[in-house]
Design a protein around this motif. Sequence first.
Motif, mmCIF file in Angstrom:
data_model
loop_
_atom_site.group_PDB
_atom_site.id
_atom_site.type_symbol
_atom_site.label_atom_id
_atom_site.label_comp_id
_atom_site.label_asym_id
_atom_site.label_seq_id
_atom_site.Cartn_x
_atom_site.Cartn_y
_atom_site.Cartn_z
ATOM 1 N N ARG A 1 0.982 -1.457 0.086
ATOM 2 C CA ARG A 1 0.088 0.110 -0.025
ATOM 3 C C ARG A 1 0.876 1.199 -0.038
ATOM 4 N N LYS A 2 2.186 1.101 0.156
ATOM 5 C CA LYS A 2 3.190 2.294 0.086
ATOM 6 C C LYS A 2 3.120 2.919 -1.487
ATOM 7 N N LEU A 3 2.431 2.245 -2.432
ATOM 8 C CA LEU A 3 2.335 2.964 -3.492
ATOM 9 C C LEU A 3 1.422 3.826 -3.555
ATOM 10 N N PHE A 4 0.650 4.154 -2.552
ATOM 11 C CA PHE A 4 -0.392 5.265 -2.637
ATOM 12 C C PHE A 4 0.185 6.497 -1.969
ATOM 13 N N GLU A 5 1.510 6.170 -1.360
ATOM 14 C CA GLU A 5 2.276 7.281 -0.796
ATOM 15 C C GLU A 5 3.352 7.941 -1.472
ATOM 16 N N GLU A 6 3.120 9.407 -1.591
ATOM 17 C CA GLU A 6 3.920 10.302 -2.376
ATOM 18 C C GLU A 6 5.251 10.168 -2.092
ATOM 19 N N GLU A 7 6.298 10.032 -2.968
ATOM 20 C CA GLU A 7 7.527 9.885 -2.813
ATOM 21 C C GLU A 7 7.881 8.718 -2.048
ATOM 22 N N SER A 8 7.271 7.681 -2.131
ATOM 23 C CA SER A 8 7.661 6.217 -1.678
ATOM 24 C C SER A 8 8.508 5.773 -2.752
ATOM 25 N N ASP A 9 9.362 4.699 -2.203
ATOM 26 C CA ASP A 9 10.229 3.848 -2.980
ATOM 27 C C ASP A 9 9.269 3.188 -3.834
ATOM 28 N N VAL A 10 8.313 2.741 -3.385
ATOM 29 C CA VAL A 10 7.569 1.597 -4.362
ATOM 30 C C VAL A 10 6.944 2.482 -5.277
ATOM 31 N N LEU A 11 6.301 3.609 -5.046
ATOM 32 C CA LEU A 11 6.026 4.515 -6.104
ATOM 33 C C LEU A 11 6.830 4.992 -7.313
ATOM 34 N N SER A 12 7.946 5.329 -6.767
ATOM 35 C CA SER A 12 8.999 5.549 -7.753
ATOM 36 C C SER A 12 9.286 4.396 -8.593
ATOM 37 N N ARG A 13 9.738 3.216 -7.845
ATOM 38 C CA ARG A 13 9.888 2.102 -8.676
ATOM 39 C C ARG A 13 8.899 1.622 -9.959
ATOM 40 N N THR A 14 7.605 1.347 -9.385
ATOM 41 C CA THR A 14 6.357 1.410 -10.079
ATOM 42 C C THR A 14 6.400 2.197 -11.371
ATOM 43 N N LEU A 15 6.883 3.483 -11.070
ATOM 44 C CA LEU A 15 6.836 4.478 -12.376
ATOM 45 C C LEU A 15 8.011 4.202 -13.225
ATOM 46 N N GLU A 16 9.151 3.743 -12.809
ATOM 47 C CA GLU A 16 10.135 3.159 -13.651
ATOM 48 C C GLU A 16 9.745 1.789 -14.459
ATOM 49 N N TYR A 17 9.041 1.170 -13.801
ATOM 50 C CA TYR A 17 8.549 -0.216 -14.469
ATOM 51 C C TYR A 17 7.557 0.317 -15.690
ATOM 52 N N ALA A 18 7.038 1.212 -15.360
ATOM 53 C CA ALA A 18 5.833 1.701 -16.261
ATOM 54 C C ALA A 18 6.479 2.085 -17.596
ATOM 55 N N LYS A 19 7.572 2.603 -17.541
ATOM 56 C CA LYS A 19 8.481 3.141 -18.588
ATOM 57 C C LYS A 19 8.684 1.938 -19.808
ATOM 58 N N LEU A 20 8.664 0.866 -19.142
ATOM 59 C CA LEU A 20 9.050 -0.380 -19.923
ATOM 60 C C LEU A 20 8.003 -0.893 -20.764
ATOM 61 N N PHE A 21 6.815 -0.528 -20.462
ATOM 62 C CA PHE A 21 5.659 -1.131 -21.071
ATOM 63 C C PHE A 21 4.734 -0.104 -21.668
ATOM 64 N N ASP A 22 3.897 -0.600 -22.782
ATOM 65 C CA ASP A 22 2.830 0.400 -23.321
ATOM 66 C C ASP A 22 1.814 0.804 -22.248
ATOM 67 N N GLU A 23 1.353 0.001 -21.286
ATOM 68 C CA GLU A 23 0.473 0.367 -20.242
ATOM 69 C C GLU A 23 0.771 -0.564 -19.004
ATOM 70 N N LEU A 24 0.589 0.056 -17.857
ATOM 71 C CA LEU A 24 0.831 -0.720 -16.609
ATOM 72 C C LEU A 24 -0.426 -0.365 -15.611
ATOM 73 N N HIS A 25 -1.164 -1.415 -15.298
ATOM 74 C CA HIS A 25 -2.434 -1.311 -14.592
ATOM 75 C C HIS A 25 -1.986 -2.105 -13.210
ATOM 76 N N VAL A 26 -1.906 -1.404 -11.963
ATOM 77 C CA VAL A 26 -1.483 -1.954 -10.801
ATOM 78 C C VAL A 26 -2.787 -2.168 -9.812
ATOM 79 N N ILE A 27 -3.226 -3.424 -9.360
ATOM 80 C CA ILE A 27 -4.378 -3.651 -8.507
ATOM 81 C C ILE A 27 -3.699 -3.980 -7.062
#
Length: 393
Positions: free
Chosen positions: A10-36
């Motif tokens: 759930r740290k994905l919902f926290e601004e400036e968290s490592d999880v959010l930063s990492r997810t944004l990096e992963y998103a650049k690898l694909f056309d779309e990234l949807h995270v449940i």
Amino acid sequence: MKVLSIGTDRKLFEEESDVLSRTLEYAKLFDELHVIVFTTKKFKIRNLRFKNGDRKMAISDNCWIYPTCSRNRWFYVFDAIALGVQILSHKSEITNQENGFVVSCQDPFECGLAGARIAKKTGAKLHVQIHTDFLSPYFKKGGFLNMVRLFLAGRVLPKADAIRVVSKRIADSLVFKYKNIKVSKLSILPMFLDEGKIKNAPVTADLHKKYPKFTFIVLVLSRFTKEKNILLAIDAFSRVVLKHPRAGLVIVGSGPQMSFLKAQVARSNLSQNVVFEGWTSDPYSYIKSSDLVLQTSWYEGYGLAVAESLLCGIPVVSTSVGVATELLMDNAYSFVCEPGDAKCLSEKMTAFMEKRTLFGFVVENARRKLQGGLPTKEEYLRKYKNSVFSVFS
């Protein structure tokens, strides 16, 4: 390629968290990234607004996050399946990696079950990630829920088109346990370690200045949960204090066992030698200003604290979990003990206290092993992308 990820952080919902930063990096690898993300209705999500009942939040041009907002934890899987099928329902038929859709699960348990059902219903490829050593004999001793998770893993993993694990130890155990899983399905990719960031991190909280009464400081950096077995750290350290009464144990973290552990310290008459600190966003200061890091887990997937400590130049004593057996033992030395062995751990800690020349020797050897396999950030992201793409192989 489009990816639907299912996870629990759930740290994905926290601004400036490592999880959010990492997810944004992963998103650049694909056309779309949807995270449940598994959440309950009571979970407070900062700055999240839903429009027209649509349960999603855009965090970049091609990345969206979806809380399940479940009634309770028993509905996580059902709600994730409903969300996942809805997300994929308008996608085109999957024929190759260019227009394909992949469901990537952060574990082979509840997330894996949801992912397997979504993949079956929509025709998506299934990618399963394993971050914990669930085939350790100690995992199933963790309670009824872990027994259920073992059962789920046995049903989910054979259905996976590709599996990513964080250590060779886990890969070997999977091949041994599940004869119907092909080695070609597996890829080994630990969590990313930013060596430059770790080495250059400043010391903003010096433990020796904060606790000058301690001549030697042992650090435990962990969540306070049953599998981390912090009680073993207290037991092992109580033996060290008998010989070195001015040694100190600093336990940094948080979790459901906090009150229990503090009570155990009081019962053991260790209140003058053991201190608790809350969880920190600056772990490297604590590591760098300690003399030794102690890990006492029953099981680990990788054991990030071990690798990070060694990169900081601080020695580690650990139970035989995760990457510790690869980094902390060879024919010349061993600073690894069997899980639950307080006597062994106390002897290893005492050896470092009495023979400080061991520091450089052990750390340098371990760092050499570790650094030989550390990818750059670009290399790591490429390997992560290849792991997901391998579902089409």
